[in-house]
Design an enzyme around this catalytic site. Sequence first.
Site, PDB file in Angstrom:
ATOM      1  N   ASP A  11       0.591  -1.208   0.329  1.00 51.11           N
ATOM      2  CA  ASP A  11      -0.347  -0.094  -0.065  1.00 51.11           C
ATOM      3  C   ASP A  11       1.084   1.347  -0.240  1.00 51.11           C
ATOM      4  O   ASP A  11       2.240   0.860   0.692  1.00 51.11           O
ATOM      5  CB  ASP A  11      -0.970   0.049   1.138  1.00 51.11           C
ATOM      6  CG  ASP A  11      -1.955   1.271   1.809  1.00 51.11           C
ATOM      7  OD1 ASP A  11      -2.658   1.639   0.273  1.00 51.11           O
ATOM      8  OD2 ASP A  11      -1.963   1.730   2.353  1.00 51.11           O
ATOM      9  N   ASP A  13       0.283   5.560   0.790  1.00 49.51           N
ATOM     10  CA  ASP A  13      -0.183   6.014   1.697  1.00 49.51           C
ATOM     11  C   ASP A  13      -0.245   5.532   3.299  1.00 49.51           C
ATOM     12  O   ASP A  13      -1.244   4.693   3.434  1.00 49.51           O
ATOM     13  CB  ASP A  13      -1.994   6.583   1.780  1.00 49.51           C
ATOM     14  CG  ASP A  13      -1.450   7.440   0.343  1.00 49.51           C
ATOM     15  OD1 ASP A  13      -0.906   8.320   0.127  1.00 49.51           O
ATOM     16  OD2 ASP A  13      -2.352   6.998  -0.416  1.00 49.51           O
ATOM     17  N   THR A 105      -2.615   0.872  -4.661  1.00 53.18           N
ATOM     18  CA  THR A 105      -2.921   1.949  -3.734  1.00 53.18           C
ATOM     19  C   THR A 105      -4.393   2.163  -4.162  1.00 53.18           C
ATOM     20  O   THR A 105      -4.667   1.980  -5.218  1.00 53.18           O
ATOM     21  CB  THR A 105      -2.429   3.579  -4.010  1.00 53.18           C
ATOM     22  OG1 THR A 105      -2.728   4.513  -3.792  1.00 53.18           O
ATOM     23  CG2 THR A 105      -1.973   3.606  -5.667  1.00 53.18           C
ATOM     24  N   SER A 106      -4.808   2.742  -3.029  1.00 53.66           N
ATOM     25  CA  SER A 106      -6.505   3.435  -3.780  1.00 53.66           C
ATOM     26  C   SER A 106      -6.871   4.415  -4.234  1.00 53.66           C
ATOM     27  O   SER A 106      -7.929   5.080  -4.381  1.00 53.66           O
ATOM     28  CB  SER A 106      -7.672   3.377  -1.821  1.00 53.66           C
ATOM     29  OG  SER A 106      -7.241   1.473  -2.089  1.00 53.66           O
ATOM     30  N   LYS A 136     -10.011  -1.629  -2.683  1.00 54.43           N
ATOM     31  CA  LYS A 136     -10.599  -2.992  -1.372  1.00 54.43           C
ATOM     32  C   LYS A 136     -11.441  -2.802  -0.338  1.00 54.43           C
ATOM     33  O   LYS A 136     -12.140  -1.329   0.206  1.00 54.43           O
ATOM     34  CB  LYS A 136      -8.526  -2.396  -0.023  1.00 54.43           C
ATOM     35  CG  LYS A 136      -7.043  -2.530  -1.215  1.00 54.43           C
ATOM     36  CD  LYS A 136      -6.075  -1.224  -0.768  1.00 54.43           C
ATOM     37  CE  LYS A 136      -5.761  -1.528  -1.496  1.00 54.43           C
ATOM     38  NZ  LYS A 136      -4.375  -0.449  -1.009  1.00 54.43           N
ATOM     39  N   ASP A 161      -1.286  -0.751   5.947  1.00 53.56           N
ATOM     40  CA  ASP A 161      -1.435  -0.064   7.890  1.00 53.56           C
ATOM     41  C   ASP A 161      -3.489  -0.001   8.088  1.00 53.56           C
ATOM     42  O   ASP A 161      -3.272   0.523   9.070  1.00 53.56           O
ATOM     43  CB  ASP A 161      -0.757   1.014   7.581  1.00 53.56           C
ATOM     44  CG  ASP A 161      -2.294   2.526   6.941  1.00 53.56           C
ATOM     45  OD1 ASP A 161      -2.604   2.644   6.728  1.00 53.56           O
ATOM     46  OD2 ASP A 161      -1.595   1.817   4.923  1.00 53.56           O
TER      47      ASP A 161
END
Length: 215
Positions: A11, A13, A105-106, A136, A161
């Site tokens: 991931d 961030d 990443t989102s 996700k 995270d």
Amino acid sequence: MKIRAEALLFDNDGTLVSSLESVHRCWSRWAGEYGITAEEFARVELHGRPAAEIAADLLPAARVPEAVVRIEQLEVADVAGGVHLLPGTRALLDSLPADRWAVVTSATRRLAEARLGEVGIRPKNLVAADDITRGKPDPEPFLLAARRLGVDPARCVVFEDAPAGLQAGRAAGMTTVALTTTHRAAELTADVVVEDLSAVSALVADGGVEISVRS
């Protein structure tokens, strides 16, 4: 603890970089522009979810596309000085061949590349919100990354995270390593929990990667 893998999926961030201050600053401004109350805003989980899903939780469907464009504008404009590397990121990525890892990443591709570029990270493989139809905690983003790397999902290790990201990694059948950079350990379900990537090192050998984790 040692984990054998063929690919590492990160991931961004909260895992590779910290952008928390920027995220809260931009989303708070966005909420104000769209007339969303503090109470409404507080009920929505921001971290680890695509902007389109967050906007859909807060606004009528007809306003979502415009609202997603606006939050991307705000966040990209806030990148300079609003992003910094988390401990261990540089050393771990520098130890890996470019075709053995990916960022999943989102964020949109534009925003992800802006944040990564701000700290000098330019991944060969990046899966962003633009690339998938289900974000996700659905496993689609991680499964797509494994497919692009040509690796069996069961031979991938996910570093995350956020609870949503860890759920996605588990659903993809991957080993999960949780970082307590944005959530308490009690909130995170993973195979291993560490403070940050400074607890992780990697040794490349025999076409695979041996990951050492100090938990």
